[in-house]
Design a protein around this motif. Structure first.
Motif, PDB file in Angstrom:
ATOM      1  N   ILE A  97     -25.743 -34.659 -22.871  1.00 21.89           N
ATOM      2  CA  ILE A  97     -25.729 -33.501 -21.788  1.00 21.89           C
ATOM      3  C   ILE A  97     -24.788 -32.354 -22.498  1.00 21.89           C
ATOM      4  N   PRO A  98     -25.160 -31.275 -23.128  1.00 20.14           N
ATOM      5  CA  PRO A  98     -24.531 -30.318 -23.656  1.00 20.14           C
ATOM      6  C   PRO A  98     -23.767 -29.627 -22.829  1.00 20.14           C
ATOM      7  N   HIS A  99     -22.412 -29.220 -23.163  1.00 17.12           N
ATOM      8  CA  HIS A  99     -21.358 -28.338 -22.225  1.00 17.12           C
ATOM      9  C   HIS A  99     -21.034 -29.100 -21.272  1.00 17.12           C
ATOM     10  N   LEU A 100     -21.278 -30.589 -21.144  1.00 23.54           N
ATOM     11  CA  LEU A 100     -20.623 -31.262 -20.078  1.00 23.54           C
ATOM     12  C   LEU A 100     -19.158 -31.239 -19.870  1.00 23.54           C
ATOM     13  N   GLU A 101     -18.431 -30.950 -20.962  1.00 17.48           N
ATOM     14  CA  GLU A 101     -17.182 -30.869 -21.215  1.00 17.48           C
ATOM     15  C   GLU A 101     -16.464 -29.587 -20.554  1.00 17.48           C
ATOM     16  N   GLU A 102     -17.130 -28.395 -20.686  1.00 17.07           N
ATOM     17  CA  GLU A 102     -16.754 -27.239 -19.936  1.00 17.07           C
ATOM     18  C   GLU A 102     -17.322 -27.250 -18.651  1.00 17.07           C
ATOM     19  N   PHE A 103     -18.317 -28.073 -17.938  1.00 20.26           N
ATOM     20  CA  PHE A 103     -18.530 -28.322 -16.608  1.00 20.26           C
ATOM     21  C   PHE A 103     -17.188 -29.037 -16.021  1.00 20.26           C
ATOM     22  N   VAL A 104     -16.684 -30.103 -16.750  1.00 21.77           N
ATOM     23  CA  VAL A 104     -15.757 -30.759 -16.259  1.00 21.77           C
ATOM     24  C   VAL A 104     -14.475 -29.896 -15.904  1.00 21.77           C
ATOM     25  N   GLN A 105     -14.241 -29.289 -17.058  1.00 22.69           N
ATOM     26  CA  GLN A 105     -13.026 -28.267 -17.096  1.00 22.69           C
ATOM     27  C   GLN A 105     -13.249 -27.211 -15.797  1.00 22.69           C
ATOM     28  N   ALA A 106     -14.147 -26.842 -15.484  1.00 18.92           N
ATOM     29  CA  ALA A 106     -14.485 -25.815 -14.475  1.00 18.92           C
ATOM     30  C   ALA A 106     -14.362 -26.466 -13.318  1.00 18.92           C
ATOM     31  N   ILE A 107     -14.401 -27.737 -13.011  1.00 18.80           N
ATOM     32  CA  ILE A 107     -14.255 -28.504 -11.904  1.00 18.80           C
ATOM     33  C   ILE A 107     -12.717 -28.945 -11.661  1.00 18.80           C
ATOM     34  N   ASP A 108     -12.058 -29.155 -12.870  1.00 26.35           N
ATOM     35  CA  ASP A 108     -10.627 -29.446 -12.822  1.00 26.35           C
ATOM     36  C   ASP A 108      -9.989 -28.217 -12.666  1.00 26.35           C
ATOM     37  N   ALA A 109     -10.360 -26.907 -13.127  1.00 26.32           N
ATOM     38  CA  ALA A 109      -9.476 -25.879 -12.805  1.00 26.32           C
ATOM     39  C   ALA A 109      -9.846 -25.461 -11.429  1.00 26.32           C
ATOM     40  N   TYR A 110     -10.990 -25.525 -10.688  1.00 27.01           N
ATOM     41  CA  TYR A 110     -11.208 -25.104  -9.476  1.00 27.01           C
ATOM     42  C   TYR A 110     -10.601 -26.183  -8.502  1.00 27.01           C
ATOM     43  N   CYS A 111     -10.508 -27.238  -8.689  1.00 27.34           N
ATOM     44  CA  CYS A 111      -9.926 -28.093  -7.853  1.00 27.34           C
ATOM     45  C   CYS A 111      -8.429 -28.375  -7.724  1.00 27.34           C
ATOM     46  N   THR A 112      -7.616 -28.118  -8.913  1.00 28.54           N
ATOM     47  CA  THR A 112      -6.387 -27.897  -9.061  1.00 28.54           C
ATOM     48  C   THR A 112      -5.889 -26.949  -8.253  1.00 28.54           C
ATOM     49  N   LYS A 113      -6.625 -25.458  -8.169  1.00 31.32           N
ATOM     50  CA  LYS A 113      -6.131 -24.372  -7.550  1.00 31.32           C
ATOM     51  C   LYS A 113      -6.319 -24.846  -6.064  1.00 31.32           C
ATOM     52  N   GLU A 114      -7.340 -25.530  -5.903  1.00 30.85           N
ATOM     53  CA  GLU A 114      -7.898 -25.749  -4.130  1.00 30.85           C
ATOM     54  C   GLU A 114      -6.538 -26.494  -3.668  1.00 30.85           C
ATOM     55  N   CYS A 115      -6.360 -27.647  -4.472  1.00 32.00           N
ATOM     56  CA  CYS A 115      -5.573 -28.605  -3.589  1.00 32.00           C
ATOM     57  C   CYS A 115      -4.211 -28.213  -3.364  1.00 32.00           C
ATOM     58  N   GLU A 116      -3.739 -27.102  -4.067  1.00 29.06           N
ATOM     59  CA  GLU A 116      -2.451 -26.314  -3.677  1.00 29.06           C
ATOM     60  C   GLU A 116      -2.364 -26.181  -2.379  1.00 29.06           C
ATOM     61  N   THR A 117      -3.242 -25.795  -1.670  1.00 28.71           N
ATOM     62  CA  THR A 117      -3.278 -25.278  -0.026  1.00 28.71           C
ATOM     63  C   THR A 117      -4.032 -25.940   0.671  1.00 28.71           C
ATOM     64  N   ASN A 118      -5.009 -27.082   0.381  1.00 29.52           N
ATOM     65  CA  ASN A 118      -5.871 -27.662   1.283  1.00 29.52           C
ATOM     66  C   ASN A 118      -5.254 -29.054   1.726  1.00 29.52           C
ATOM     67  N   GLY A 119      -4.090 -29.367   1.403  1.00 31.13           N
ATOM     68  CA  GLY A 119      -3.342 -30.745   1.867  1.00 31.13           C
ATOM     69  C   GLY A 119      -4.116 -31.953   1.264  1.00 31.13           C
ATOM     70  N   LYS A 120      -5.003 -31.711   0.403  1.00 26.28           N
ATOM     71  CA  LYS A 120      -5.597 -32.938  -0.177  1.00 26.28           C
ATOM     72  C   LYS A 120      -5.105 -33.331  -1.639  1.00 26.28           C
ATOM     73  N   SER A 121      -5.485 -34.503  -2.163  1.00 30.42           N
ATOM     74  CA  SER A 121      -5.194 -34.846  -3.629  1.00 30.42           C
ATOM     75  C   SER A 121      -6.308 -34.240  -4.433  1.00 30.42           C
ATOM     76  N   TRP A 122      -5.977 -34.117  -5.706  1.00 30.39           N
ATOM     77  CA  TRP A 122      -6.849 -33.450  -6.609  1.00 30.39           C
ATOM     78  C   TRP A 122      -8.373 -34.315  -6.563  1.00 30.39           C
ATOM     79  N   GLU A 123      -8.097 -35.757  -6.573  1.00 27.03           N
ATOM     80  CA  GLU A 123      -9.256 -36.648  -6.434  1.00 27.03           C
ATOM     81  C   GLU A 123     -10.093 -36.426  -5.333  1.00 27.03           C
ATOM     82  N   ASP A 124      -9.389 -36.437  -4.152  1.00 25.02           N
ATOM     83  CA  ASP A 124     -10.153 -36.034  -2.977  1.00 25.02           C
ATOM     84  C   ASP A 124     -11.065 -34.654  -2.941  1.00 25.02           C
ATOM     85  N   THR A 125     -10.257 -33.723  -3.412  1.00 22.52           N
ATOM     86  CA  THR A 125     -10.684 -32.362  -3.672  1.00 22.52           C
ATOM     87  C   THR A 125     -12.075 -32.756  -4.649  1.00 22.52           C
ATOM     88  N   VAL A 126     -12.111 -33.115  -5.593  1.00 25.02           N
ATOM     89  CA  VAL A 126     -13.231 -33.147  -6.523  1.00 25.02           C
ATOM     90  C   VAL A 126     -14.220 -34.282  -5.900  1.00 25.02           C
TER      91      VAL A 126
END
Length: 214
Positions: A97-126
């Protein structure tokens, strides 16, 4: 139909965990409940800070081979499991699956930012990412036209250095389906690939993406 497919796939994952460990049928049932309805303990490495520190996207041939081996072990299990064999009997697996790495990076970046304020762990946010957000993160990264009308989802969990089957048993969390809903059984080409994400805090997670169509 979606709930039925979610239950079947999650149950298959729980059975896989039970078959590869000393997990009892009751443990497997608890995994199904936790995966669908939440609960249970998060695995290590669920810190709220950090972005992707690197992936296997530009990694060695050995890393690429390991990623494929995990995906192959997953498909082998799907084809043999009592719960999923009929669903995947007529697929032709494609382990790229081409560009799977970039997709996972995008998930990580978004969820890292989100879990700073949503009260959830990174895993739960993903794990809780809605279909619409997954499609947004995939846009411009995964080339949907390559797969036609298809539905996609991923599983993830702590990365390990064990055998492919040992690594599979750690992928205990499943995302929501995104793209185009499909009926089962699946037919024709079906794409599977995995990659290890190393976050800035040093925690490592394996993601395994599946793309299938009827």
């Amino acid at each position: 139909m979606k709930l039925k497919k979610l239950f079947a796939l999650t149950l298959a994952g729980a059975v896989l965990t039970a078959s590869l460990t000393a997990c009892t049928p009751l443990d497997a049932a608890e995994l199904v409940y936790d995966s669908i309805f939440g609960g249970g303990s998060s695995s290590t490495g669920s810190g709220n800070n950090g972005t992707t520190g690197g992936t296997t996207g530009g990694g060695s041939t050995a890393e690429d081979a390991e990623n494929r081996a995990v995906a192959e072990a997953y498909v082998e299990f799907l084809k043999k499991s009592t719960y999923t064999s009929s669903t995947y009997a007529d697929i032709t697996p494609v382990y790229d699956i081409p560009h799977l790495e970039e997709f996972v990076q995008a998930i990580d970046a978004y969820c890292t930012k989100e879990c700073e304020t949503n009260g959830k762990s990174w895993e739960d946010t993903v794990h809780d990412l809605p279909k619409e957000k997954l499609e947004e993160l995939a846009t411009g990264v995964l080339n949907k036209e390559t797969y036609g009308s298809a539905e996609a989802w991923f599983q993830f969990g702590n990365a390990s250095s064990g055998t492919p089957k040992e690594q599979l048993k750690l992928l205990v969390r499943t995302s929501k389906w995104f793209w185009d809903g499909q009926s089962t059984p699946y037919h024709g080409n079906a794409w599977f690939d995995s990659v290890v994400l190393t976050r800035a805090n040093g925690s490592k997670y394996r993601f395994l993406l599946s793309i299938c169509h009827h």
